[in-house]
Enzyme design. Sequence first.
Site, PDB file in Angstrom:
ATOM      1  CB  CYS B 260     -42.497   0.229  89.197  1.00 34.31           C
ATOM      2  SG  CYS B 260     -43.283  -0.015  90.791  1.00 34.31           S
ATOM      3  CG  PHE B 261     -44.377   6.097  90.277  1.00 38.04           C
ATOM      4  CD1 PHE B 261     -45.494   5.946  91.084  1.00 38.04           C
ATOM      5  CD2 PHE B 261     -43.958   7.388  89.961  1.00 38.04           C
ATOM      6  CE1 PHE B 261     -46.178   7.057  91.562  1.00 38.04           C
ATOM      7  CE2 PHE B 261     -44.638   8.503  90.434  1.00 38.04           C
ATOM      8  CZ  PHE B 261     -45.748   8.333  91.238  1.00 38.04           C
ATOM      9  CG  ASN B 302     -42.567  -2.125  96.151  1.00 40.04           C
ATOM     10  OD1 ASN B 302     -43.585  -2.059  96.826  1.00 40.04           O
ATOM     11  ND2 ASN B 302     -41.616  -1.212  96.166  1.00 40.04           N
ATOM     12  CG  HIS B 352     -39.233  -3.483  90.322  1.00 43.88           C
ATOM     13  ND1 HIS B 352     -38.683  -2.229  90.461  1.00 43.88           N
ATOM     14  CD2 HIS B 352     -40.432  -3.439  90.943  1.00 43.88           C
ATOM     15  CE1 HIS B 352     -39.500  -1.453  91.157  1.00 43.88           C
ATOM     16  NE2 HIS B 352     -40.576  -2.161  91.471  1.00 43.88           N
ATOM     17  CD  GLU B 354     -35.641  -2.553  88.776  1.00 40.19           C
ATOM     18  OE1 GLU B 354     -36.320  -2.935  87.800  1.00 40.19           O
ATOM     19  OE2 GLU B 354     -36.150  -2.025  89.784  1.00 40.19           O
TER      20      GLU B 354
END
Lengths: 1120, 380
Positions: B260-261, B302, B352, B354
């Site tokens: 993500c980030f 997200n 993600h 996870e």
Amino acid sequence: MPRRTDLAHILVIGSGPIVIGQACEFDYSGTQACRVLRAEGLRVSLINSNPATIMTDPEFADATYIEPITAEFVEKVIIDQARLGFPVDAILATLGGQTALNTAIALDKAGVLVRHNVELIGADIPAIQRGEDRQIFKDIVREIGGDVPDSAVCHSMAEVRATVDRLGLPVVIRPSFTMGGLGSGMAYTSEDLERLGSVGLAASPVHEVLIEESVLGWKEYELELMRDSADNAVVVCSIENIDPMGVHTGDSMTVAPALTLTDREYQDMRDLGLKVLRAVGVATGGCNIQFAVNPVDGRMIVIEMNPRVSRSSALASKATGFPIAKIAAKLAIGYTLDEIPNDITRATPAAFEPTLDYVVVKVPRFAFEKFPGADTTLTTTMKSVGEAMSIGRSFAEAFGKALRSMETKNLGFWTTEDPAGDTVDGLLAAAAIPTDGRIFLVERALRMGATVAQAHEATGIDPWFLDQIVLIQSVGDDVQQSPELDATQLRRAKRFGLSDLQIARRRELGGDTALATEEAVRELRHRLGVRPVFKTVDTCAAEFEATTPYHYSAYETDAAAESEVSPQTERPKVIILGSGPNRIGQGIEFDYSCVHAAMALRDAGFETVMINCNPETVSTDYDTSDRLYFEPLTAEDVLEVIAAEQISGTVAGVIVTLGGQTPLKLAGILEDAGVPMLGTSPDAIDLAEDRGRFGELLTSARLPAPAFGTAVSFAEARAVAADIGYPVLVRPSYVLGGRGMEIVYDEVSLADYISRATEITPDHPVLVDRFLDDAIEIDVDALCDGSEVYLGGVMEHIEEAGIHSGDSACVLPPITLSRNDIEKVREYTESIALGGKVVGLLNVQYAMKDETLYVLEANPRASRTVPFSSKATGVQLAKAAARIMTGSSIAELRAEGMLTAVGDAGTLPIGAPVAVKEAVLPFHRFRRADGTGVDTLLGPEMRSTGEVMGIDAAFGPAFAKSQAGSYGSLPTSGTVFVSVANKDKRTMVFPIKRLADLGFTVVATTGTAEMLRRNGIEVRVMRKHFEGPNNIVDAIRAGEIDLIINTPYGQSGPRVDGYEIRTAAVATDIPCITTVAGANAAIQGIEALIRHGVGVASLQSHQARLHEAITATTAAASDG
Amino acid sequence: MTSAVDTPAALVLEDGRIYTGTSFGAAGTTFGEAVFATGMTGYQETLTDPSYRRQVVVATAPQIGNTGWVEQDSESAAIQVAGLVIRDLSPAPSSWRATGTLPDQMIAEGIVGISGVDTRALTRHLRTAGAMRCGIFAGAAVSAAADMVQAVRQTPMMAGANLAGEVSTTEPYTVPAEGPSRFTVAAIDLGIKANTPRSFARRGITTIVLPSTTTMSDIEKLDLDGVFLSNGPGDPATADTAVALTRQILTHRIPLFGICFGNQILGRALGFGTYKLKFGHRGINQPVVDRATGAILITSQNHGFAVDFPATASAVVDTEFGRVRVGFSSLNDGVVEGLTCLDAPAFSVQFHPEASGGPHDAAYLFDRFIALMQTKAENS
Ligand SMILES: Nc1ncnc2c1ncn2[C@@H]1O[C@H](COP(=O)(O)OP(=O)(O)O)[C@@H](O)[C@H]1O
Ligand SMILES: Nc1ncnc2c1ncn2[C@@H]1O[C@H](COP(=O)(O)OP(=O)(O)O)[C@@H](O)[C@H]1O
Ligand SMILES: [Mg+2]
Ligand SMILES: [Mg+2]
């Protein structure tokens, strides 16, 4: 992977007649499959014995075989196609339900696949076995670390008992390879065990049952999954059962998506589901997996898997907008999920998991009232005959809609009087046993002060759902208590799913007489501008633009809420009202007509709008019409849709005459509301429906009808009966499928009937008709444009009048009627159609007795037989009707070729194929509480769930096919048991002699035997069941009998004699004929089978031959 | 549950649109970036996901709060979102694991929520207009439209926001491996979720979670087998420290895995830019294709920003750390969903693995990272 190039010709196997556990969802999936495969440029052959399906329309396949779905006939089809130069490459059997899957297995066993080198696509045999064989399946689940109920497979009662000693009671008993849980059940006592054990062993085609640890009361879930050839897999939808484990998912109220799982629990279920899918090895396509979750500790176990498109797949498709069957078909021919576009967003691929921003509720529809004495407890065997689905922006809203879609007396909470003497304890005790409508008991219990905990304790229903009921009640209380209703309160009431009717009831209880009617509430609501908005089913919760106008209504709290009905002004709109949940008497046949109207009118340049709430149907496929509204078919919901459509464009009119009695009931209300109506006017509809007015029409046209009268009391009824003479036929007015109809032979039984017939009121009187004994019944479908009448089908019933037209076999063209008879039928039908101002379809039923033709009834609407007539004659009547209703004349349609240029079904030439319709009855599904079967005797009240068609050049083979198709294959040798009523003895001599000559061994009861012996027929005498051991019933159970001819004795009362014989026959699946006419037909069929076997031919070739015959005769006529 | 107790509330967008509803959770006012999340499960995981910092989440699933609040299921110590917008709140939760209710938890943590909103209309608007600033005004806070819009327009934009500092741990902490520890990974906490160390631990990996301010020298002090760059909120264009650190890790050829980030950080470290998506990917049904295997994964996503890969997704691009390929891309809109270094032991994904909430299809990426550390270990 792109499409396979090695497949050119695919044979699709359909699911046959509508039976409990296998309804029109497979017409929906099969139709999608045929569409897809042909769009891919493949040759498609189809076999399906059910004429009422869209998939068997000649335009959906290159070769459509309306033949019995058995390995034997499928092989004939493969051979026939090869003979014509089109060898079949592959068979697609995963879209035709359990029937198709079992046929695939049989084909493999019989070596047919190898012999003709045909591949099975979608699922291979080992995978099917792994999924369907419960023991193998359980082992697989355990191997991949899943949990299953403890169990053992048993092949004998001894093994069954041994297993139960280990597991303890209660246990679930499940036969292998049956659909809809047939023959399965829950055994609480050892008596149950003995009974269900033997029934189960008998029900299983492989004589195998599974005895299983009970997880009664656990939460039940289903996942719908799809997998492609590259091993990509997605979960299309999760479904949660409101009724916990122990009630068949088909009989449970269910909701989508699952609402009471945290993400952790849901993802664990998803992981396990995907593992199972891969381990079982469903090659490509859809599958359905059921789970049970212990509400106390979350222990999750796998219950079963269906390695095919299932009933729930249809629900999941309608619930999400993800067309499972269509995609399964594409996957089967090699595509992968990422290569298939999501046709709702167009922009994104089908490789994703739909997400919902609404709640879907499904509620089952039962028909216990038709099977007196049948045990109404809901168990692991599916008993419902249909279902309605609803969509709302909250559970409460969807739930309210679903309940009022049922069209039962109960149109949601509070819409019927609470019975007196309710107590909390009593209600809770009653609700502990799952039955049809138990949710109403729960609601009353909660209303009377039961706690959610108590209700949960009693029913096992998750507290979440019970809390929602409490919420709905509190909203109702507010409605009732507030001094007056303002816009905000109304909006809130609607938002939680309350119908105008429910609001009216609550106001009434609150003493507000001004708002005591549905109409008053609606008037106020409209005045305050409280209207629903229409949202869209788009598979993605609005993340992407949707291109498909698949709508549902919702009430938002925000007065400025957004409605998504887009304006459409180029084309005038026609709104078609569907037929709601399937029920006995109103099923797929009516959906067929609605779908045809949508097709014909779209071609004719109209914008078609469909309203329906039945998730199983083709009509609720978003591809069928230009716009789909998934809504209840109540006046309120329909009026709101019409209003929305009128805002978005011009509505040419609404069609109410194709969906059966459901939309017909709305005709008057819609007209009063100023809605433009198409076709036969509401007044003309009433003219035919109202016995009094119809009687006058007949008298003025001088058409004979059975003497009749109407009565609102026993006194009146007795007077009428005395006047017209017994036997009489009594029934409530305004019914379909002969609801509550009985033949009454004397005053005593008349009194009894009146006392039982509850809803008799001055506006709903009982009708008393003279009953015509031994009359030939004739069914007619006709078109009328106001000036010309076109006979669409003239059907001669096999069984005599007195057996409901829906249950009796019939043949088209008639085989014993003379030209003059048919001309008389035409003449009568014309005067009824023209006199009754019919515009569109008309169905008339006649009874012919000693040269007199009596009019039994006329229905100014599409009938159950429209699809049958259409397929037998090659003329699509419902399409023509839709065109007539929108202004075309019969002459124009003749010219266009939609109707035959000259003549009609009344002038079918010799050489026209003979089509036989046979009904399929669900008796084997229903048992009395004591476990004995319900009586199978046919009568004026319809009980069949579906029908098949047998078509051939002559009656014999056509009839034989109709029997094979309806699971009553006629024997060609063996032992026939005969026991007939005295009145039938004379007429039976020749038929029985014929059977003896054909090599059958004849056994009979004493009386019948004597008579046969005197006529030189060799007979063995067999004891009646009450005459002691080794009687006929034992012989039947022992499988020593191959055919039973048993006409009911005596005239009086419930004709119980022979009950034991008939129920034993049903239990053992032996054909049992109960009428003389039926026996004669059967013998013709048997002769055909013995003489020259039966071949197959496609509907297209039958219709081509018919066309030649017609042109030949007209040519002859014109030069002669 | 009667209308009497309903306290009005308003959701106000910076473009002036106002959606009315009912207050739930804490009363008062809150501001943030309005984003929609389409998951049908996992509202609690979303609320406690640090990546949602300063965002007002619009749940498209219509019934929220059904399973209440389950202590074990939180992805961080607190609710991270700035506010919550829903259609219907459950009157009572139902779950054998529930330890409380959603509204109680929101009140306890002072999180403002609004229910009864036409969330579908709102989502359709955000879809076309793009994510934007908004405010929830509940109860007494509801005032004249103009004033509320004014207030919203005064709040900071998400673009340019540096939030990693806000959400990151200040002190390092260790999450031990389950069973014998095979490797040790340093996880740079830019807004890490609890399930990430858990996913490592399950695979026998010890995780040392380090603050976002960590420097190369801190890392060198530890005996590490790999470095993990977590997910997190805010604009990657502001994460210069993390980017600098990443460049050093690449130079030291320490096995690196970013999500993500972290994917955007690696992108920048490799010299690529990042850009803001119109309305981002936020849901748990997002299909991506693994370009190494062709397999399709349904992933939890997200993100409002994405890596600006300078070539077609199939091309290989040369960077100062060697050749780089697109590892994953979105099947919905082709957005780059992951980067793979061909000459350095580093890769990252935009989604993600996870999960939590969401499907576990991508969990195998943790093993792919372990394989990287394995080879590294074997070669040295
Ligand atoms: N072990 C069990 N304990 C209690 N109920 C069960 C059990 N197994 C199945 N059932 C109930 O019986 C129903 C039918 O069982 P299922 O395996 O789905 O057969 P079918 O093939 O008819 O769908 C299920 O929907 C479930 O409600
Ligand atoms: N007067 C009658 N004499 C003999 N049989 C009748 C008579 N009226 C009706 N029936 C039988 O009852 C069946 C149902 O009656 P019908 O009027 O068709 O009701 P429905 O509206 O349910 O079709 C008919 O199909 C026919 O077999
Ligand atoms: Mg099942
Ligand atoms: Mg009839």
